[in-house]
Design a protein around this motif. Structure first.
Motif, PDB file in Angstrom:
ATOM      1  N   HIS A 251     -13.105   6.913   4.332  1.00 22.42           N
ATOM      2  CA  HIS A 251     -12.853   8.317   4.668  1.00 22.42           C
ATOM      3  C   HIS A 251     -13.192   9.252   3.508  1.00 22.42           C
ATOM      4  CE1 HIS A 251     -10.383   5.906   7.400  1.00 22.42           C
ATOM      5  NE2 HIS A 251     -10.536   6.896   8.257  1.00 22.42           N
TER       6      HIS A 251
ATOM      7  N   LYS B 171     -20.060   8.933   7.418  1.00 30.16           N
ATOM      8  CA  LYS B 171     -19.816  10.350   7.127  1.00 30.16           C
ATOM      9  C   LYS B 171     -18.511  10.564   6.346  1.00 30.16           C
ATOM     10  CE  LYS B 171     -21.998  11.677  11.490  1.00 30.16           C
ATOM     11  NZ  LYS B 171     -21.747  12.277  12.817  1.00 30.16           N
TER      12      LYS B 171
ATOM     13  N   VAL C 171     -16.060  12.183   3.437  1.00 34.87           N
ATOM     14  CA  VAL C 171     -16.109  13.356   2.564  1.00 34.87           C
ATOM     15  C   VAL C 171     -16.317  12.817   1.151  1.00 34.87           C
ATOM     16  CG1 VAL C 171     -14.780  14.970   3.975  1.00 34.87           C
ATOM     17  CG2 VAL C 171     -13.578  13.412   2.467  1.00 34.87           C
TER      18      VAL C 171
ATOM     19  N   GLY D 284     -23.709  17.791   1.010  1.00 30.18           N
ATOM     20  CA  GLY D 284     -22.389  17.981   1.621  1.00 30.18           C
ATOM     21  C   GLY D 284     -21.217  17.560   0.760  1.00 30.18           C
TER      22      GLY D 284
ATOM     23  N   THR E  45      -9.872  18.260   4.357  1.00 27.35           N
ATOM     24  CA  THR E  45     -11.178  18.558   4.950  1.00 27.35           C
ATOM     25  C   THR E  45     -11.584  17.443   5.917  1.00 27.35           C
ATOM     26  OG1 THR E  45     -11.865  19.758   2.974  1.00 27.35           O
ATOM     27  CG2 THR E  45     -13.627  18.987   4.430  1.00 27.35           C
ATOM     28  N   GLU E  46     -11.368  16.185   5.490  1.00 23.20           N
ATOM     29  CA  GLU E  46     -11.718  15.041   6.330  1.00 23.20           C
ATOM     30  C   GLU E  46     -10.931  15.061   7.636  1.00 23.20           C
ATOM     31  OE1 GLU E  46     -11.618  11.147   8.088  1.00 23.20           O
ATOM     32  OE2 GLU E  46      -9.895  12.135   7.184  1.00 23.20           O
TER      33      GLU E  46
ATOM     34  N   SER F 109      -9.718  17.705   9.121  1.00 28.17           N
ATOM     35  CA  SER F 109     -10.241  18.809   9.946  1.00 28.17           C
ATOM     36  C   SER F 109     -11.524  18.399  10.667  1.00 28.17           C
ATOM     37  CB  SER F 109     -10.542  20.032   9.069  1.00 28.17           C
ATOM     38  OG  SER F 109      -9.368  20.505   8.472  1.00 28.17           O
ATOM     39  N   ILE F 110     -12.389  17.652   9.957  1.00 29.52           N
ATOM     40  CA  ILE F 110     -13.644  17.184  10.565  1.00 29.52           C
ATOM     41  C   ILE F 110     -13.335  16.217  11.706  1.00 29.52           C
ATOM     42  CG2 ILE F 110     -15.717  15.778  10.137  1.00 29.52           C
ATOM     43  CD1 ILE F 110     -15.668  16.985   7.246  1.00 29.52           C
ATOM     44  N   GLU F 111     -12.380  15.309  11.474  1.00 29.10           N
ATOM     45  CA  GLU F 111     -12.000  14.347  12.525  1.00 29.10           C
ATOM     46  C   GLU F 111     -11.450  15.066  13.753  1.00 29.10           C
ATOM     47  OE1 GLU F 111      -9.548  11.022  11.609  1.00 29.10           O
ATOM     48  OE2 GLU F 111     -11.272   9.911  10.867  1.00 29.10           O
TER      49      GLU F 111
ATOM     50  N   ALA G  70     -12.131  18.130  14.656  1.00 34.73           N
ATOM     51  CA  ALA G  70     -13.245  18.821  15.306  1.00 34.73           C
ATOM     52  C   ALA G  70     -14.083  17.842  16.135  1.00 34.73           C
ATOM     53  CB  ALA G  70     -14.125  19.505  14.252  1.00 34.73           C
ATOM     54  N   ASP G  71     -14.329  16.644  15.578  1.00 33.52           N
ATOM     55  CA  ASP G  71     -15.084  15.623  16.322  1.00 33.52           C
ATOM     56  C   ASP G  71     -14.342  15.222  17.586  1.00 33.52           C
ATOM     57  OD1 ASP G  71     -17.086  15.593  14.487  1.00 33.52           O
ATOM     58  OD2 ASP G  71     -16.442  13.770  13.459  1.00 33.52           O
TER      59      ASP G  71
END
Length: 262
Positions: free
Chosen positions: A52, A78, A80, A100, A124-125, A127-129, A131-132
């Motif tokens: 992660h 992917k 962070v 990135g 941040t990680e 938040s990305i998860e 969003a995915d």
């Protein structure tokens, strides 16, 4: 709940062990903290484990930190990323940003700065998860409908009733009665305010909930069907395929394959 993994890559053993010890003390077992001495060793970790957060030195023999990051991304991973460097280098920093990287720390890294950077990276990680996950599950039409209704409208009440009773058999007549409207008028008003028929809204809502259950539970397809108000798995599978283009079991499998590749 999945334990998140942090991977530290640094060819300097003392630095690598120091970073690892600091993060192990800070995490108190909440995160798995792994380490690798070079890029090749790091890529082996990526093959076996979902990483992660990657913390990597820039200047390493054989494979630099940026070359490692490129190789990781090419393989579909992917994480962070935090870069650690012994000296400031504008070109490295520029390339890191292009790839990135979310933080660029200069050695020697203080414990406080390291922990602050890691906490920010993990937020941040997450938040990305999220969003995915939303991208996989959310139905844009439903999001628009639910965000546009005023809190006291009968249609808002109807939507809440549907959302709270998805596993039960629901008819337009039942819902109209709940919000004290004539069924014919309710049907017209619902279409006018949502731009969907009541039947289509109900189907979309049930399928969105089904997708959530397929991604977040191990429930058999039959139970997912029951939880979302379908009396037979056969009809649920047929409807799911009509809307999503694939069967529920294939949808679940594809999501699992995507996650294992990240």
């Amino acid at each position: 709940m999945e334990t998140k993994t942090i991977l530290i890559v640094d060819d300097e053993q003392i630095t690598r062990q120091g970073l690892k010890k600091t993060l192990e003390r800070w995490s108190q077992g909440k995160y798995e903290v792994l380490s690798a001495a070079d890029g090749d060793e790091a890529l082996e970790v990526f093959q076996k484990t979902k990483v992660h957060l990657l913390i990597t030195d820039v200047n390493m023999p054989e494979m630099t930190g940026l070359a490692l990051l490129k190789a990781v991304k090419e393989k579909g991973n992917k994480p962070v990323v935090i870069i650690v460097s012994g000296y400031p280098n504008f070109e490295y920093a520029q390339e890191a940003i292009r790839l990135g990287v979310i933080n660029y720390l200069l050695k020697p890294v203080s414990k406080q700065k390291l922990i602050e950077a890691v906490e920010q990276a993990l937020e941040t990680e997450a938040s990305i998860e999220r969003a995915d996950y939303i991208e996989k599950v959310a139905d844009p039409k439903l999001l628009n409908i639910e965000s546009s209704q005023t809190s006291k409208s009968p249609i808002r009440e109807a939507l809440q009733y549907v959302n709270n009773n998805l596993s039960r058999q629901i008819s337009l007549k039942d819902v109209a009665g709940t919000v004290h409207l004539n069924p014919s008028y309710f049907s017209v008003l619902f279409k006018e305010q949502t731009r969907l028929t009541f039947s289509e809204y109900l189907t979309r809502k049930r399928l969105q909930t089904a997708k959530k259950l397929l991604l977040t539970t191990n429930l058999p397809i039959e139970e997912v069907a029951q939880e979302t108000g379908y009396q037979t798995a056969k009809y649920f599978i047929k409807l799911f395929k009509e809307y999503e283009g694939i069967t529920p079991s294939k949808y679940r499998k594809m999501a699992e394959l995507e996650d294992s590749a990240i």
